[in-house]
Design a protein around this motif. Structure first.
Motif, PDB file in Angstrom:
ATOM      1  N   MET A   1       0.847  -1.181   0.000  1.00 43.56           N
ATOM      2  CA  MET A   1       0.000   0.000   0.000  1.00 43.56           C
ATOM      3  C   MET A   1       0.889   1.239   0.000  1.00 43.56           C
ATOM      4  N   THR A   2       0.665   2.145  -0.914  1.00 41.44           N
ATOM      5  CA  THR A   2       1.493   3.344  -1.015  1.00 41.44           C
ATOM      6  C   THR A   2       0.810   4.576  -0.449  1.00 41.44           C
ATOM      7  N   ASP A   3      -0.448   4.457  -0.077  1.00 38.96           N
ATOM      8  CA  ASP A   3      -1.166   5.589   0.485  1.00 38.96           C
ATOM      9  C   ASP A   3      -0.749   5.794   1.939  1.00 38.96           C
ATOM     10  N   ASN A   4      -0.473   7.021   2.290  1.00 38.81           N
ATOM     11  CA  ASN A   4      -0.042   7.372   3.634  1.00 38.81           C
ATOM     12  C   ASN A   4      -1.075   6.893   4.664  1.00 38.81           C
ATOM     13  N   PRO A   5      -0.672   6.023   5.607  1.00 41.37           N
ATOM     14  CA  PRO A   5      -1.621   5.512   6.594  1.00 41.37           C
ATOM     15  C   PRO A   5      -2.203   6.606   7.487  1.00 41.37           C
ATOM     16  N   ALA A   6      -1.538   7.731   7.577  1.00 38.66           N
ATOM     17  CA  ALA A   6      -2.038   8.828   8.409  1.00 38.66           C
ATOM     18  C   ALA A   6      -3.297   9.467   7.821  1.00 38.66           C
ATOM     19  N   HIS A   7      -3.607   9.152   6.568  1.00 39.44           N
ATOM     20  CA  HIS A   7      -4.891   9.620   6.007  1.00 39.44           C
ATOM     21  C   HIS A   7      -6.056   9.075   6.834  1.00 39.44           C
ATOM     22  N   LEU A   8      -5.883   7.888   7.402  1.00 39.46           N
ATOM     23  CA  LEU A   8      -6.919   7.327   8.275  1.00 39.46           C
ATOM     24  C   LEU A   8      -7.180   8.251   9.467  1.00 39.46           C
ATOM     25  N   ILE A   9      -6.118   8.865   9.963  1.00 41.90           N
ATOM     26  CA  ILE A   9      -6.247   9.753  11.113  1.00 41.90           C
ATOM     27  C   ILE A   9      -6.947  11.046  10.719  1.00 41.90           C
ATOM     28  N   THR A 100      -7.311  19.353  13.777  1.00 51.75           N
ATOM     29  CA  THR A 100      -6.882  19.409  12.373  1.00 51.75           C
ATOM     30  C   THR A 100      -5.363  19.535  12.293  1.00 51.75           C
ATOM     31  N   ARG A 101      -4.778  20.370  13.143  1.00 51.45           N
ATOM     32  CA  ARG A 101      -3.311  20.514  13.156  1.00 51.45           C
ATOM     33  C   ARG A 101      -2.631  19.206  13.559  1.00 51.45           C
ATOM     34  N   LEU A 102      -3.180  18.542  14.556  1.00 54.69           N
ATOM     35  CA  LEU A 102      -2.588  17.266  14.981  1.00 54.69           C
ATOM     36  C   LEU A 102      -2.705  16.219  13.874  1.00 54.69           C
ATOM     37  N   GLY A 103      -3.851  16.156  13.223  1.00 50.74           N
ATOM     38  CA  GLY A 103      -4.007  15.229  12.101  1.00 50.74           C
ATOM     39  C   GLY A 103      -3.015  15.534  10.992  1.00 50.74           C
ATOM     40  N   GLN A 104      -2.843  16.812  10.699  1.00 50.39           N
ATOM     41  CA  GLN A 104      -1.888  17.218   9.665  1.00 50.39           C
ATOM     42  C   GLN A 104      -0.458  16.885  10.080  1.00 50.39           C
ATOM     43  N   ALA A 105      -0.160  16.999  11.374  1.00 62.06           N
ATOM     44  CA  ALA A 105       1.175  16.647  11.859  1.00 62.06           C
ATOM     45  C   ALA A 105       1.466  15.163  11.608  1.00 62.06           C
ATOM     46  N   TYR A 106       0.474  14.306  11.852  1.00 62.46           N
ATOM     47  CA  TYR A 106       0.643  12.886  11.530  1.00 62.46           C
ATOM     48  C   TYR A 106       0.886  12.699  10.044  1.00 62.46           C
ATOM     49  N   LEU A 107       0.060  13.337   9.228  1.00 63.68           N
ATOM     50  CA  LEU A 107       0.172  13.186   7.783  1.00 63.68           C
ATOM     51  C   LEU A 107       1.557  13.615   7.296  1.00 63.68           C
ATOM     52  N   ASN A 108       2.013  14.763   7.775  1.00 67.97           N
ATOM     53  CA  ASN A 108       3.328  15.266   7.367  1.00 67.97           C
ATOM     54  C   ASN A 108       4.451  14.363   7.862  1.00 67.97           C
ATOM     55  N   ARG A 109       4.346  13.918   9.100  1.00 69.92           N
ATOM     56  CA  ARG A 109       5.416  13.089   9.657  1.00 69.92           C
ATOM     57  C   ARG A 109       5.504  11.755   8.939  1.00 69.92           C
ATOM     58  N   TYR A 110       4.375  11.134   8.698  1.00 70.27           N
ATOM     59  CA  TYR A 110       4.365   9.856   7.984  1.00 70.27           C
ATOM     60  C   TYR A 110       4.885  10.038   6.559  1.00 70.27           C
ATOM     61  N   ALA A 111       4.600  11.184   5.952  1.00 68.06           N
ATOM     62  CA  ALA A 111       5.074  11.437   4.582  1.00 68.06           C
ATOM     63  C   ALA A 111       6.594  11.493   4.511  1.00 68.06           C
TER      64      ALA A 111
END
Length: 156
Positions: A1-9, A100-111
């Motif tokens: 799977m290539t989709d960032n798992p943090a999208h779930l968050i 929203t900021r915390l979710g974005q932090a996960y997304l950015n970090r996982y990326a």
């Protein structure tokens, strides 16, 4: 799977915010779930925030090669005095900004670490498993649910 798992968050954050948008209608009476847990909108918001912060710190520690700090939250089993506060439109605005900021932090970090998503980290979960777990924050929001002015949501 290539989709960032943090999208779930981030999707879970969106779902929590959709429910939280109805919480200013809360009538001040406790909401009981599972026959034992007392819920209020502010308690659900606290648990969502604590969960997001706790596991983001865990992800950061794991990526840094450090041992994650054990959490010391009291969790859902306690209801704090502050949990009884009204959940106002300003509380909703604060939640929108914070979650929203915390979710974005996960997304950015996982990326920044796609090759690390599925690396075994015994005794801890993989980063993908952590994201899947954190996406469960919707459970807290669902304990309060979708409220409407004039409705009583005391027992679920």
């Amino acid at each position: 799977m290539t989709d960032n798992p943090a999208h779930l968050i981030t999707e879970a954050v969106d779902r929590c915010l959709a429910l939280a948008a109805t919480w200013p209608a809360w009538d001040g009476r406790p909401i009981m779930t599972d026959g034992a847990n007392v819920w209020t909108p502010s308690k659900a918001a606290r648990r969502i925030q604590d969960h997001l912060v706790d596991h983001l710190a865990e992800v950061e520690a794991l990526l840094a090669g450090a041992v994650p700090q054990p959490d010391a939250w009291h969790g859902r089993m306690v209801t704090l005095e502050s949990d009884w506060a009204r959940f106002t439109e300003l509380d909703l605005d604060e939640a929108r900004s914070r979650w929203t900021r915390l979710g974005q932090a996960y997304l950015n970090r996982y990326a920044t670490a796609p090759d690390a998503w599925d690396v075994p980290r015994d005794p801890n979960w993989t980063l993908r498993q952590i994201a899947e777990h954190v996406a469960g924050i919707t459970w807290y929001a669902e304990q309060v649910g979708d409220l409407r002015f004039g409705d009583s949501a005391r027992i679920r």
